[in-house]
Write an enzyme that holds these catalytic residues in place. Sequence first.
Site, PDB file in Angstrom:
ATOM      1  N   HIS A 136      78.793  32.405  23.687  1.00 26.55           N
ATOM      2  CA  HIS A 136      78.335  32.633  22.327  1.00 26.55           C
ATOM      3  C   HIS A 136      79.546  32.780  21.418  1.00 26.55           C
ATOM      4  CE1 HIS A 136      74.016  32.689  22.593  1.00 26.55           C
ATOM      5  NE2 HIS A 136      74.046  33.502  23.639  1.00 26.55           N
ATOM      6  N   ASP A 166      80.297  30.369  14.991  1.00 24.51           N
ATOM      7  CA  ASP A 166      79.118  29.498  14.928  1.00 24.51           C
ATOM      8  C   ASP A 166      79.086  28.643  13.664  1.00 24.51           C
ATOM      9  OD1 ASP A 166      78.099  30.231  17.341  1.00 24.51           O
ATOM     10  OD2 ASP A 166      76.469  31.464  16.558  1.00 24.51           O
TER      11      ASP A 166
END
Length: 376
Positions: A136, A166
């Site tokens: 992540h 992200d």
Amino acid sequence: MTTTGHEPRGPLAGVRVVELAGIGPGPFAAMLLADLGADVVRVDRPGGPGLGIDPTYDLTNRNKRSVVVDLKSEGGAATVLDLAGRADILIEGYRPGVAERLGVGPDAALARNPRLVYGRMTGWGQDGPLAGRAGHDIAYIALTGTLSMIGRSGEPPTVPANLVGDYAGGSLYLVVGVLAALQHARTPGGRGQVVDAAIVDGSAHLAMMIHGMLAAGGWQDRRGSNLLDGGCPFYGTYETADGQYMAVGPLEQRFYDEFSRLLGLGDDAPDRGDTARWEELRTVVAERFSTRTRAEWTEVFEGSDACVAPVLSLREAPGHPHLAARSTFVEHDGLTQPAPAPRFSATPVSVHRGPARPGADTEAVAADWDVPGLAR
């Protein structure tokens, strides 16, 4: 400001995008393309996304349309390839090899549509020792050194939500990549290609200036010790009398002079150029800010070039007079949200549809894109 209407408009009007549903940077990248006017069709999977966010509030799916296709069922891959055959861009965020196993990998898609831009969004990239590993945002920015820069000296690194990895290092680079590849595909002799957007690559690239400063000896490889990482007493945040915060950033001398005057530092304050006295200066500045509330200090610095601003919460930000005047936030279907960015003089953009509901647009897309297999 409330937006109305449902027709896509903007500089990408006429561009067709297929988004294979995922979470995080892929949907955000597809939303950016949709905000700019592209007709984005999100291919949702039966059962919904892995994080289980209520589709009504998933703003990263605004301005899109949705169909539901089970890629593991008979005919599922063929239906997606039919869509790809009529698209300009396809975006997927699977681990390397998954799209191929599902029958919708780049070879199959480009065979159907040689001018297709096939965008792949991953954390680690399509190759390398970690390519097949789960991960992540926090792991990607940790490995690139980016996370190590964020936070106070002597304290653990501060996690910047999932914005740096992200979205900044992932989504934005994917969008730049697919649009650059689309330009190439549309030039004489151009063709489609695969865009490998890895968050580790983008997050490393974001720190370009810092790497240059590090090489030149102008940046120390430890957080909370530099001009832009909170180590500098005139580039950071300070608590006010009511427990709120003010952000301070008067880097240039002329701005600092105005800051010093308005804050009331006085002639006996430590010299800002003496790094050995930075902690002493920080203490003096902190003491001054602790004497008034955030609202009071906001009024003091209002209209000045001191480079000081109140730290607003997510709920407070839309009400700030400057952001309200620019319509930086808009309301659509009762949801307050950031407006599309950037802005265009000839091809304005807007929020014209709320978050796509899984499968709600199947019949319309089947007709518009001439993919009758969707409606079966």
